[in-house]
Scaffold this active site. Sequence first.
Site, PDB file in Angstrom:
ATOM      1  CB  SER A 233      11.029 -20.789 -15.404  1.00 19.76           C
ATOM      2  OG  SER A 233      12.056 -19.874 -15.661  1.00 19.76           O
ATOM      3  N   PRO A 432       0.263  -4.041   2.908  1.00 15.41           N
ATOM      4  CG  PRO A 432       1.062  -3.521   0.774  1.00 15.41           C
ATOM      5  CD  PRO A 432      -0.161  -3.434   1.632  1.00 15.41           C
TER       6      PRO A 432
END
Length: 755
Positions: A233, A432
């Site tokens: 967005s 990670p």
Amino acid sequence: MAFMLRLLLLLFLAGCASIDPRPVGVDRRIAALPAAGAAIERPVVIRWNRHMVPWVEAETDRDLFFALGLVQGHLRGAQIALMRLAARGRLSEVAGPFATEIDHALRILDFGRAAPAIRAAWPEETRRLMAAFVAGLNHATMRAEPPPEFALLGLAPEPYTEDDLLAIGRLAGTDVNWLGYLSILPARGTPGFARLWERTVAAGTSAPEAALPPDRRLALVRDILAGTSRAGSNTVAVAGRRSASGGALIGSDPHLALNLPNLWLAAGMRSPSFHAVGLMVPGLPFLGVGRNPEIGWGGTNMRAASSDLFDVSRLPPEQFRTETVRIRQRLWFTATREVRITPLGPVLTDASVLPRRPGDVIALRWVGHEPTDEITALLAAARARNGQEFRAAFDRFGVSAQNMLWAGRDGSIGQFYATTIPARREIPREDPVLDARDAAATAPWQRLLRTPDLPYVVNPREGFLASANNRPEPLGGRTPPVLGYFFSDSDRVARLREMLAAQPRATAQDIMAIQADTRSPRAGRLAAALVERLGGTPEAAPLIEALRGWDGDYRVDARAPVAFEVLLARLVPLLQPEERQGETGNRRSPESQWNFLTAFLLPDLDALPPGRRAAVLREASAAAARDFAALGTWGDMHRLRVSHWLFNLPVVGGAFAYGDHPVGGSRETPMKTSHGLVTQRHAASFGSMARHVSDMADPDANWFTLWGGQDGWLGSAAFADQVPLWLERRSIRIPLRRETVAAEFPRVTRLEPAR
């Protein structure tokens, strides 16, 4: 075999109504709303405009939410049903054995896991309004004619529970970082992985565009996670002192999958406690984007890492709990699978459809499995009277992490981080995947940070704010903690700020123009740098001519972006390490993403020995020049397809494509129309799919547009009637004043209490 063929033929014939639906006008669709027998206390009036936007007025809050559930079930019944199947891991019930392993992965993720604890903690008002919304949704589901898709998919109407809708909400709140994790997990332990992870963190890989191995089932998982979550967005806010009207301005531009029906639904509402207009996620009772008389709001996905991965291979067996799940398969027998759960979350690598290194046993710890309360937060936000109340509403908000912007009627604007997040101190340096036995790795989950703990700003000196999924920045003089790894490139937010700064007295129309902007300044700078390096390469002459002086504008009628994109597509694969040659060309490498290109393409090119660099430029330029000569403008090459989500079905999917249109924009332009490395005509699949602008000086100055339309019913006149508006940059006004609503929403449905 003959029996199976006959059965498939019958199923095909039963689904013909969805393949070739009968046209249905707006008035007929409105008349089909099952109004009789509504379980309401007082009369309710639903007004409609010609685009089938509902404006609901009720005398009690409970009746308002019953009517909203009723309207959503009527307009988007098939869409909500499919979202429930995905959220509950039940896709095999429509797709058969093809989706069994997808369902296993979704059962492991278990979007409904926290639902009982969430319900138990609801305030009484949330409990009451949620029950009313579910009752309205079920009234539409069980009393109306089933949507055309049901016959094709073998679905029957089935009532919803509150837990179903909470699971849908968690699906919409998916951690977009999962896609980034999945794109690099298979490379763990391989030569160069530590460098790949280091570069991934440095680049801030844009997770929704993460490149995954080419597998149809994995592609569907990706579409579910990226297409239904609020993954992207743009949002901007302008203070009253910088607007032409003197009122603050808010503009929101959500980025999601570009399929129909849209993942948003526009609505207006009024009851004793609620008076607002905005966009709702089908199946959920709140406004995610919108305004009330006092405050307008929008948000962008913060891309915060609300999850961590843990190596649980060395945990003792007693720390694993095993559940057996039953997966019903259409046209086949029920399958069983096992789900293993540890204190650090479910074992993600037990899902065979997800990419991982052989032998890995990795658990997923996700805030979405905690009892955070997004529904109560957004119900309170819709009634906020100022920025302080609006921010306070997000005290228990969890997923997905949002960068919230607001604009007040008094001219104020503000921004804050809305999330629940582990209290991390650092980013993992080499891998990670954390060690489950390391107390330091698990410690951040002992203290979860919430919205009140995080920075915020009110009325910044510049007089405007912009957010575009960029790396979190200091707000109000406070630096945020470590919130994640995978953020969008800064190109979009920098361009938004540039355009806002150029408007000393902005109007709502200026905000609409900003939303439609197709320029990427960073693309222009990268193109200029490549032109400089191509100067002595004869094969590059047509590319140099097209790119010289280009400012990065991906206009529909431009040729320069075609030259730039085909040059990237031919150059990038040649810059990869030898052991990874070919991956990028197949979109299987993180290095194909825009973040990597802007961070590393030029340094990697310049690091080559002179002879090798010249050979790479010649080879890439020769291939790109041939591509360029065969192509027209960017709009000829870059298309926006009008298609139903059933387009992805095998065999019959083509019947659900209704054409395509030339479109401007690119990966990181304000009008986002995302794509990968391209050398031919292609369709954008993720990007700008809804628009909202409000001028807080005028209660009626609210404009919305959806890519597609309001009505999910195949054949409806309101199914794709907003496509021309979207393409022509026009919008629909949804006012707040009662007299304006009566004038502009002339079609009326009346609900009467059952006697």
